[in-house]
Design a protein around this motif. Structure first.
Motif, PDB file in Angstrom:
ATOM      1  N   ALA A 169      10.684 -11.774  38.565  1.00 11.80           N
ATOM      2  CA  ALA A 169      11.602 -13.073  38.391  1.00 11.80           C
ATOM      3  C   ALA A 169      12.873 -13.135  38.738  1.00 11.80           C
ATOM      4  O   ALA A 169      13.505 -14.048  38.859  1.00 11.80           O
ATOM      5  CB  ALA A 169      11.429 -13.080  36.672  1.00 11.80           C
ATOM      6  N   ASN A 170      13.563 -11.861  38.907  1.00  8.41           N
ATOM      7  CA  ASN A 170      14.848 -12.066  39.405  1.00  8.41           C
ATOM      8  C   ASN A 170      14.917 -11.969  41.220  1.00  8.41           C
ATOM      9  O   ASN A 170      16.154 -11.851  41.737  1.00  8.41           O
ATOM     10  CB  ASN A 170      15.652 -10.816  39.060  1.00  8.41           C
ATOM     11  CG  ASN A 170      16.289 -10.937  37.656  1.00  8.41           C
ATOM     12  OD1 ASN A 170      16.667 -12.066  37.603  1.00  8.41           O
ATOM     13  ND2 ASN A 170      16.618  -9.883  36.891  1.00  8.41           N
ATOM     14  N   ALA A 171      13.838 -12.441  41.737  1.00 10.76           N
ATOM     15  CA  ALA A 171      13.736 -12.477  43.128  1.00 10.76           C
ATOM     16  C   ALA A 171      14.600 -13.978  43.348  1.00 10.76           C
ATOM     17  O   ALA A 171      14.676 -14.714  42.628  1.00 10.76           O
ATOM     18  CB  ALA A 171      12.282 -12.536  43.661  1.00 10.76           C
ATOM     19  N   ALA A 172      15.539 -13.824  44.560  1.00 13.14           N
ATOM     20  CA  ALA A 172      16.123 -15.404  44.828  1.00 13.14           C
ATOM     21  C   ALA A 172      17.061 -15.378  43.979  1.00 13.14           C
ATOM     22  O   ALA A 172      17.465 -16.671  43.762  1.00 13.14           O
ATOM     23  CB  ALA A 172      14.814 -16.363  44.926  1.00 13.14           C
ATOM     24  N   THR A 173      17.559 -14.422  43.310  1.00 11.46           N
ATOM     25  CA  THR A 173      18.902 -14.386  42.634  1.00 11.46           C
ATOM     26  C   THR A 173      19.957 -13.564  43.135  1.00 11.46           C
ATOM     27  O   THR A 173      19.752 -12.545  43.776  1.00 11.46           O
ATOM     28  CB  THR A 173      18.532 -14.451  41.010  1.00 11.46           C
ATOM     29  OG1 THR A 173      18.285 -12.948  40.932  1.00 11.46           O
ATOM     30  CG2 THR A 173      17.395 -15.048  40.551  1.00 11.46           C
ATOM     31  N   GLN A 174      21.045 -13.505  42.625  1.00 12.69           N
ATOM     32  CA  GLN A 174      22.084 -12.412  43.091  1.00 12.69           C
ATOM     33  C   GLN A 174      21.643 -11.036  42.284  1.00 12.69           C
ATOM     34  O   GLN A 174      22.254  -9.918  42.518  1.00 12.69           O
ATOM     35  CB  GLN A 174      23.458 -12.874  42.281  1.00 12.69           C
ATOM     36  CG  GLN A 174      24.166 -14.163  43.237  1.00 12.69           C
ATOM     37  CD  GLN A 174      25.433 -14.231  42.659  1.00 12.69           C
ATOM     38  OE1 GLN A 174      25.908 -14.210  41.441  1.00 12.69           O
ATOM     39  NE2 GLN A 174      26.457 -14.577  43.569  1.00 12.69           N
ATOM     40  N   SER A 175      20.909 -11.077  41.420  1.00 18.11           N
ATOM     41  CA  SER A 175      20.401  -9.925  40.784  1.00 18.11           C
ATOM     42  C   SER A 175      19.467  -9.090  41.707  1.00 18.11           C
ATOM     43  O   SER A 175      19.129  -7.965  41.326  1.00 18.11           O
ATOM     44  CB  SER A 175      19.679 -10.020  39.482  1.00 18.11           C
ATOM     45  OG  SER A 175      20.671 -10.391  38.428  1.00 18.11           O
ATOM     46  N   LYS A 176      18.589  -9.686  42.546  1.00 15.33           N
ATOM     47  CA  LYS A 176      17.624  -8.867  43.289  1.00 15.33           C
ATOM     48  C   LYS A 176      18.283  -7.723  44.234  1.00 15.33           C
ATOM     49  O   LYS A 176      17.658  -6.810  44.195  1.00 15.33           O
ATOM     50  CB  LYS A 176      17.007  -9.925  44.210  1.00 15.33           C
ATOM     51  CG  LYS A 176      15.905  -9.180  45.129  1.00 15.33           C
ATOM     52  CD  LYS A 176      15.256 -10.144  46.087  1.00 15.33           C
ATOM     53  CE  LYS A 176      13.959  -9.561  46.750  1.00 15.33           C
ATOM     54  NZ  LYS A 176      13.962 -10.058  48.147  1.00 15.33           N
ATOM     55  N   PRO A 177      19.458  -8.106  44.713  1.00 10.98           N
ATOM     56  CA  PRO A 177      20.081  -6.607  45.536  1.00 10.98           C
ATOM     57  C   PRO A 177      20.438  -5.670  44.475  1.00 10.98           C
ATOM     58  O   PRO A 177      20.424  -4.429  45.270  1.00 10.98           O
ATOM     59  CB  PRO A 177      21.349  -7.290  45.925  1.00 10.98           C
ATOM     60  CG  PRO A 177      21.102  -8.941  46.203  1.00 10.98           C
ATOM     61  CD  PRO A 177      20.238  -9.156  45.004  1.00 10.98           C
ATOM     62  N   LEU A 178      20.366  -5.768  43.225  1.00 10.80           N
ATOM     63  CA  LEU A 178      20.722  -4.778  42.173  1.00 10.80           C
ATOM     64  C   LEU A 178      19.502  -3.923  42.144  1.00 10.80           C
ATOM     65  O   LEU A 178      19.634  -2.669  41.916  1.00 10.80           O
ATOM     66  CB  LEU A 178      21.063  -5.306  40.851  1.00 10.80           C
ATOM     67  CG  LEU A 178      22.140  -6.278  40.800  1.00 10.80           C
ATOM     68  CD1 LEU A 178      22.268  -6.703  39.210  1.00 10.80           C
ATOM     69  CD2 LEU A 178      23.416  -5.809  41.430  1.00 10.80           C
ATOM     70  N   HIS A 179      18.277  -4.339  42.762  1.00 11.03           N
ATOM     71  CA  HIS A 179      17.203  -3.541  42.655  1.00 11.03           C
ATOM     72  C   HIS A 179      17.201  -2.367  43.480  1.00 11.03           C
ATOM     73  O   HIS A 179      16.936  -1.225  43.395  1.00 11.03           O
ATOM     74  CB  HIS A 179      15.906  -4.305  42.887  1.00 11.03           C
ATOM     75  CG  HIS A 179      15.695  -5.388  41.958  1.00 11.03           C
ATOM     76  ND1 HIS A 179      14.665  -6.523  42.117  1.00 11.03           N
ATOM     77  CD2 HIS A 179      16.398  -5.921  40.846  1.00 11.03           C
ATOM     78  CE1 HIS A 179      14.700  -7.424  41.136  1.00 11.03           C
ATOM     79  NE2 HIS A 179      15.720  -6.814  40.399  1.00 11.03           N
ATOM     80  N   ILE A 180      17.762  -2.654  44.905  1.00 11.25           N
ATOM     81  CA  ILE A 180      18.056  -1.780  45.663  1.00 11.25           C
ATOM     82  C   ILE A 180      19.176  -0.563  45.549  1.00 11.25           C
ATOM     83  O   ILE A 180      19.148   0.387  45.595  1.00 11.25           O
ATOM     84  CB  ILE A 180      18.180  -2.159  47.168  1.00 11.25           C
ATOM     85  CG1 ILE A 180      17.204  -3.411  47.601  1.00 11.25           C
ATOM     86  CG2 ILE A 180      18.208  -1.137  48.254  1.00 11.25           C
ATOM     87  CD1 ILE A 180      16.061  -2.834  47.725  1.00 11.25           C
ATOM     88  N   GLY A 181      20.185  -1.138  45.013  1.00 13.51           N
ATOM     89  CA  GLY A 181      21.153  -0.514  44.468  1.00 13.51           C
ATOM     90  C   GLY A 181      20.612   0.395  43.403  1.00 13.51           C
ATOM     91  O   GLY A 181      21.020   1.787  43.409  1.00 13.51           O
ATOM     92  N   ASN A 182      20.218   0.027  42.578  1.00 15.68           N
ATOM     93  CA  ASN A 182      19.646   0.847  41.489  1.00 15.68           C
ATOM     94  C   ASN A 182      18.761   1.894  41.880  1.00 15.68           C
ATOM     95  O   ASN A 182      18.665   3.052  41.433  1.00 15.68           O
ATOM     96  CB  ASN A 182      19.148   0.088  40.523  1.00 15.68           C
ATOM     97  CG  ASN A 182      20.143  -0.295  39.472  1.00 15.68           C
ATOM     98  OD1 ASN A 182      21.310   0.302  39.091  1.00 15.68           O
ATOM     99  ND2 ASN A 182      19.871  -1.526  38.716  1.00 15.68           N
ATOM    100  N   ALA A 183      18.027   1.535  42.852  1.00 17.17           N
ATOM    101  CA  ALA A 183      16.869   2.549  43.322  1.00 17.17           C
ATOM    102  C   ALA A 183      17.576   3.765  44.097  1.00 17.17           C
ATOM    103  O   ALA A 183      17.223   4.804  43.806  1.00 17.17           O
ATOM    104  CB  ALA A 183      15.979   1.794  44.393  1.00 17.17           C
TER     105      ALA A 183
END
Length: 434
Positions: A169-183
């Motif tokens: 659901a957070n795709a195409a938002t500013q939060s999607k890059p956080l997925h990679i940062g958190n990983a």
């Protein structure tokens, strides 16, 4: 509830696991500035926070590499390996070869885990794959760089599994890059926690009836035994299948429609005065896979635009290509672009699955005079079946790194990376990033 929660927290502070977590945080989040940050000369953070922000930077424009089964493999691993290398003492920096081996291990783990699932082969619907397999890859790479033994490597992966996951659901938002940062960050933390003795289930990657392990993410996950490396070495997945590298910063699926639309642009120019005008166009039909989060008729932000079949097709129809500049406010607000977007229809043919190894993009433009122009792309330039040349990759790097670094530093980085497997330690690479 408040009183009880404080009380159990107080007694919990006497446990071994609390002591391990406290020691970890005191070391990792101390004021000492250790690890370098992309594009910020002289700025340093703790290793885990550096891994986080560099991971965010890597995916912030959706410009990072993509693999099959579907994930972004490098962004979760490289920032963690760089941050950990910065953290290691000067007398014990990893060699360039050890650095590359750890990186390859992180990529390998992601590919192996995803190949145990059929669901993983398709464009995701439930969770963003890098937030799961990326965390596991980061943990594996860091465990290798730390030379953890078999048991601690197992614990590192199991800890990482408990730190994984982010919804689509957070795709195409500013939060999607956080997925990679958190990983990247959480995989590094998992390895460091395991190095301190924190334990987790050794069965997370196994198929245990009645107990969800890694199949909590991929329900059809069925692990298979892998042969241990022998005297002839190990065949890495990267040697069997190349990576997809993007020519412009958008979701990988956009590259099929952009290339198909660019071929129609050439035909449209031939029908008019050398430029494309919406007045020429009656109807635009896109034939693309069915994937809801990249079907966005009128994107409201640059992040939505990077995940919009319609936007990328119309940008390529209008300009002949999609570039970094296509997602600037000025480009996105053009009246001609809105006019084309209003003429778009989308079809999802049965023979066009949501799978980066099998999909295609087709653009059909009906002109006001009745002529029909078609373009189709089965394999774009940059796909693993048609990989970018080294010269194209260097050109992309020069354009990207040149946005924040002087040209001489850009060229030095190219030289260092090309020589990395022959370096006695990786300090030359680390110093160029400072």
């Amino acid at each position: 509830m408040v009183l009880d929660s404080i009380g159990v927290g107080m007694i919990g502070s006497t446990t071994d696991v609390f002591e391990l977590a406290l020691q970890h945080c005191q070391h990792m989040y101390a004021p000492d500035d250790i690890s370098s940050i992309y594009g910020r000369t002289g700025t340093r953070l703790s290793p885990t926070l550096a891994a986080f922000v560099n991971g965010v930077a890597t995916h912030s424009m959706d410009f990072d590499d993509t693999w099959h089964p579907a994930t972004h493999p490098s962004g979760a691993v490289l920032p963690a390996v760089l941050a950990l290398s910065d953290m290691m003492p000067a007398s014990n920096k990893p060699s360039g070869l050890d650095f590359l081996l750890a990186f390859n291990v992180g990529i390998e783990i992601q590919g192996r885990l995803m190949r145990f699932s059929n669901e993983a082969h398709n464009i995701p619907k439930r969770f963003h794959p890098p937030s799961v397999v990326g965390t596991m890859g980061s943990a594996a790479a860091c465990a290798r760089l730390l030379s953890l033994d078999h048991s601690k490597c197992s614990h590192a992966l199991a800890i990482a599994a408990s730190l994984s996951g982010a919804p689509m659901a957070n795709a195409a938002t500013q939060s999607k890059p956080l997925h990679i940062g958190n990983a990247s960050r959480l995989g590094l933390e998992a390895a460091l926690l395991a190095s301190r003795g924190l334990e987790a289930s050794p069965l997370v990657l196994d198929a245990v009836a009645g107990v969800a392990g890694f199949n909590a993410f991929y329900e059809d996950y069925v692990p298979q035994p892998l042969e241990s490396p022998n005297k002839n070495g190990h065949m890495f997945l990267l040697e069997e299948q190349d990576i997809g590298f993007k020519r412009f910063p958008a979701h990988l699926g956009m590259h099929w429609v952009a290339d198909a639309a660019a071929s129609v642009h050439k035909l449209l120019v031939g029908f008019g005065p050398g430029t494309v005008s919406p007045a020429q166009v009656k109807d635009i039909l896109l034939r693309v896979p069915k994937s809801k989060y990249i079907n966005r008729p009128f994107p409201d932000s640059e992040h939505e635009a990077r995940h919009s079949f319609q936007f990328n097709a119309c940008s390529a129809l209008l300009d002949g290509e999609v570039t970094v500049q296509s997602f600037t406010p000025a480009a996105m607000m053009r009246p001609d672009l809105f006019a084309l977007l209003s003429r778009v229809r989308v079809e999802h043919p049965q023979d066009n699955p949501a799978n980066f190894n099998l999909m295609y993009g087709e653009v059909q433009v009906t002109l006001v005079g009745g002529d029909i122009l078609k373009g189709r792309c089965d394999t774009f330039y940059g796909h693993w079946r048609n990989p970018l040349t080294n010269e194209s990759l260097k050109k992309k790097f020069r354009n990207n790194a040149g946005a924040v670094l002087p040209s001489e530093k850009v060229e030095k980085l190219i030289d260092v990376v090309e020589e990395l497997d022959r370096l006695g330690d990786c300090r030359d690479l680390l110093s160029e990033l400072q």
